[in-house]
Design a protein around this motif. Structure first.
Motif, PDB file in Angstrom:
ATOM      1  N   ALA A  46       0.861  -1.185   0.000  1.00  0.00           N
ATOM      2  CA  ALA A  46       0.000   0.000   0.000  1.00  0.00           C
ATOM      3  C   ALA A  46       0.894   1.230   0.000  1.00  0.00           C
ATOM      4  O   ALA A  46       1.945   1.245   0.652  1.00  0.00           O
ATOM      5  CB  ALA A  46      -0.918   0.016   1.218  1.00  0.00           C
ATOM      6  N   SER A  47       0.482   2.250  -0.740  1.00  0.00           N
ATOM      7  CA  SER A  47       1.290   3.465  -0.816  1.00  0.00           C
ATOM      8  C   SER A  47       0.404   4.654  -1.138  1.00  0.00           C
ATOM      9  O   SER A  47      -0.721   4.505  -1.629  1.00  0.00           O
ATOM     10  CB  SER A  47       2.380   3.324  -1.885  1.00  0.00           C
ATOM     11  N   VAL A  48       0.939   5.836  -0.849  1.00  0.00           N
ATOM     12  CA  VAL A  48       0.257   7.090  -1.142  1.00  0.00           C
ATOM     13  C   VAL A  48       1.140   7.898  -2.074  1.00  0.00           C
ATOM     14  O   VAL A  48       2.336   8.074  -1.820  1.00  0.00           O
ATOM     15  CB  VAL A  48      -0.024   7.892   0.146  1.00  0.00           C
ATOM     16  N   ASP A  49       0.553   8.379  -3.158  1.00  0.00           N
ATOM     17  CA  ASP A  49       1.277   9.203  -4.121  1.00  0.00           C
ATOM     18  C   ASP A  49       0.393  10.385  -4.480  1.00  0.00           C
ATOM     19  O   ASP A  49      -0.546  10.252  -5.271  1.00  0.00           O
ATOM     20  CB  ASP A  49       1.628   8.388  -5.362  1.00  0.00           C
ATOM     21  N   GLY A  50       0.669  11.536  -3.864  1.00  0.00           N
ATOM     22  CA  GLY A  50      -0.146  12.713  -4.133  1.00  0.00           C
ATOM     23  C   GLY A  50      -1.574  12.498  -3.683  1.00  0.00           C
ATOM     24  O   GLY A  50      -1.838  12.210  -2.515  1.00  0.00           O
ATOM     25  N   ASP A  51      -2.514  12.608  -4.611  1.00  0.00           N
ATOM     26  CA  ASP A  51      -3.925  12.469  -4.267  1.00  0.00           C
ATOM     27  C   ASP A  51      -4.469  11.082  -4.590  1.00  0.00           C
ATOM     28  O   ASP A  51      -5.678  10.900  -4.724  1.00  0.00           O
ATOM     29  CB  ASP A  51      -4.758  13.540  -4.969  1.00  0.00           C
ATOM     30  N   GLU A  52      -3.572  10.086  -4.691  1.00  0.00           N
ATOM     31  CA  GLU A  52      -3.998   8.719  -4.950  1.00  0.00           C
ATOM     32  C   GLU A  52      -3.410   7.755  -3.923  1.00  0.00           C
ATOM     33  O   GLU A  52      -2.323   7.976  -3.384  1.00  0.00           O
ATOM     34  CB  GLU A  52      -3.583   8.264  -6.357  1.00  0.00           C
ATOM     35  N   ILE A  53      -4.149   6.671  -3.685  1.00  0.00           N
ATOM     36  CA  ILE A  53      -3.714   5.565  -2.839  1.00  0.00           C
ATOM     37  C   ILE A  53      -3.670   4.317  -3.707  1.00  0.00           C
ATOM     38  O   ILE A  53      -4.607   4.050  -4.471  1.00  0.00           O
ATOM     39  CB  ILE A  53      -4.682   5.348  -1.660  1.00  0.00           C
ATOM     40  N   ALA A  54      -2.587   3.548  -3.605  1.00  0.00           N
ATOM     41  CA  ALA A  54      -2.467   2.283  -4.327  1.00  0.00           C
ATOM     42  C   ALA A  54      -2.450   1.137  -3.324  1.00  0.00           C
ATOM     43  O   ALA A  54      -1.787   1.219  -2.284  1.00  0.00           O
ATOM     44  CB  ALA A  54      -1.202   2.254  -5.174  1.00  0.00           C
ATOM     45  N   VAL A  55      -3.192   0.072  -3.639  1.00  0.00           N
ATOM     46  CA  VAL A  55      -3.254  -1.108  -2.781  1.00  0.00           C
ATOM     47  C   VAL A  55      -3.050  -2.333  -3.658  1.00  0.00           C
ATOM     48  O   VAL A  55      -3.701  -2.479  -4.699  1.00  0.00           O
ATOM     49  CB  VAL A  55      -4.606  -1.216  -2.047  1.00  0.00           C
ATOM     50  N   ALA A  56      -2.132  -3.222  -3.231  1.00  0.00           N
ATOM     51  CA  ALA A  56      -1.823  -4.436  -3.986  1.00  0.00           C
ATOM     52  C   ALA A  56      -2.354  -5.655  -3.243  1.00  0.00           C
ATOM     53  O   ALA A  56      -2.049  -5.858  -2.062  1.00  0.00           O
ATOM     54  CB  ALA A  56      -0.320  -4.565  -4.193  1.00  0.00           C
ATOM     55  N   TYR A  57      -3.146  -6.464  -3.939  1.00  0.00           N
ATOM     56  CA  TYR A  57      -3.721  -7.692  -3.397  1.00  0.00           C
ATOM     57  C   TYR A  57      -3.117  -8.892  -4.125  1.00  0.00           C
ATOM     58  O   TYR A  57      -2.772  -8.805  -5.312  1.00  0.00           O
ATOM     59  CB  TYR A  57      -5.235  -7.729  -3.617  1.00  0.00           C
ATOM     60  N   ILE A 104      -4.762  -1.741  -7.269  1.00  0.00           N
ATOM     61  CA  ILE A 104      -5.818  -0.787  -7.583  1.00  0.00           C
ATOM     62  C   ILE A 104      -5.413   0.596  -7.098  1.00  0.00           C
ATOM     63  O   ILE A 104      -4.635   0.744  -6.156  1.00  0.00           O
ATOM     64  CB  ILE A 104      -7.167  -1.194  -6.956  1.00  0.00           C
ATOM     65  N   ARG A 105      -5.950   1.613  -7.755  1.00  0.00           N
ATOM     66  CA  ARG A 105      -5.710   3.000  -7.366  1.00  0.00           C
ATOM     67  C   ARG A 105      -7.036   3.633  -6.956  1.00  0.00           C
ATOM     68  O   ARG A 105      -8.051   3.477  -7.645  1.00  0.00           O
ATOM     69  CB  ARG A 105      -5.053   3.783  -8.494  1.00  0.00           C
ATOM     70  N   LEU A 106      -6.983   4.344  -5.837  1.00  0.00           N
ATOM     71  CA  LEU A 106      -8.167   4.969  -5.258  1.00  0.00           C
ATOM     72  C   LEU A 106      -7.899   6.447  -5.019  1.00  0.00           C
ATOM     73  O   LEU A 106      -6.751   6.833  -4.762  1.00  0.00           O
ATOM     74  CB  LEU A 106      -8.508   4.324  -3.908  1.00  0.00           C
TER      75      LEU A 106
END
Length: 302
Positions: free
Chosen positions: A94-105, A143-145
């Motif tokens: 899981a990571s945060v990049d600017g105004d997005e969050i990425a989560v790997a499943y 996924i990106r949120l």
């Protein structure tokens, strides 16, 4: 039998995928902690993944709240030593990049379908990299949120001895102001100490949102509350941030006994005061008990 199965599946557009209606992500200011909230429609699948995802090294907590599963994650990545039946699926990063969050499943077998297609096609996802899944494959997705903030609104004293009920008004306002930018997550009724000037039950309410537009949300909520409250003493306070625990000691004090305005002033720096009637004391006290339903509802008079 094979022909019966084929005939029964002809009307299903995607028989082996159960998409999540909505997934939202909330990050703390530094991007070090992330909460992923998954709205589900298959309770069996949701409970299965909660059990197994909790074993992932970056998962700090996993719990069910109403029709959602919530995972608090430590930002970063960790290898998953997947093993059938024992640890068949998890959250790998899981990571945060600017105004997005990425989560790997990542998962294997049916867990791979859940980790890949079921989440990549979820509502709220703005982009995804997804493996082919099914059968015995090991598969996953990233996924990106949209990055959202937690907004908790506390309200108390909207009714009179003749009419009204705070918990219903607060819920109906929360539903009315929710939109794609501000997702309504939870409603918590908080039992306070029964002070002499209560209407009857002496409860306050906290409603929680995940928002990309906190100011717009608060403005819309306040407008409807001012329009519909029946009391001259309504209190409304807002906490915008990942963790309202600095308010916990104050909230516990309000559940145990009557407090003064000076006690409220001591914690006022942690909230935005919107309506400052006498109900503000209870409104602020409700905020740190969001989603802690058993403690929130307990009557602490001992």
């Amino acid at each position: 039998m094979e022909s019966d199965l084929k005939a029964g599946s002809e009307g299903l557009p995607d028989p082996y995928v159960v998409s999540y209606p909505l997934i939202v992500g909330i990050a703390d200011p530094g991007g070090d902690r992330i909460e992923v909230v998954e709205f589900y429609e298959c309770i069996g699948g949701a409970q299965w993944v909660r059990r197994h995802y909790a074993q992932s090294p970056i998962v700090l907590s996993a719990r069910s709240v109403g029709g959602t599963t919530r995972y608090v994650l430590r930002a970063g990545a960790a290898p998953l030593n997947l093993e059938g039946s024992r640890f068949p699926a998890g959250i790998a990063g899981a990571s945060v990049d600017g105004d997005e969050i990425a989560v790997a499943y990542l998962g294997m077998g049916g867990g791979g379908v859940g980790a890949a297609a079921c989440r990549a096609r979820a509502g709220g996802v703005i982009g995804a990299d997804c493996d082919d899944s099914g059968g015995g494959k090991v598969a996953g997705s990233t996924i990106r949120l949209p990055r959202r903030e937690r907004v908790i609104i506390g309200v108390d004293d909207t009714d009179t001895p003749e009419a009204g009920a705070t918990w219903t008004l607060v819920h109906n306002i929360a539903k009315a102001v929710a939109d794609d930018a501000s997702v309504y997550l939870s409603h918590t009724i908080v039992q306070l100490f029964p002070v002499p000037f209560r209407t009857k039950n002496c409860v306050a309410c906290a409603v929680e949102f995940a928002s990309t537009d906190p100011d717009g949300l608060v403005g819309r909520f306040a407008g409807l509350l001012r329009r519909h409250t029946l009391s001259e003493e309504t209190g409304m306070a807002v906490h915008i941030g990942f963790d309202p625990s600095p308010l916990r000691a104050y909230g516990e004090a309000v559940k145990r006994g009557q407090v003064s305005r000076a006690d409220l002033d001591a914690v006022s720096g942690h909230v935005r005061v919107v309506m400052d009637g006498r109900g503000l004391i209870g409104a602020v006290a409700a905020i740190p008990f969001y989603t802690e339903f058993e403690e929130a509802l307990a009557l602490w008079t001992g």
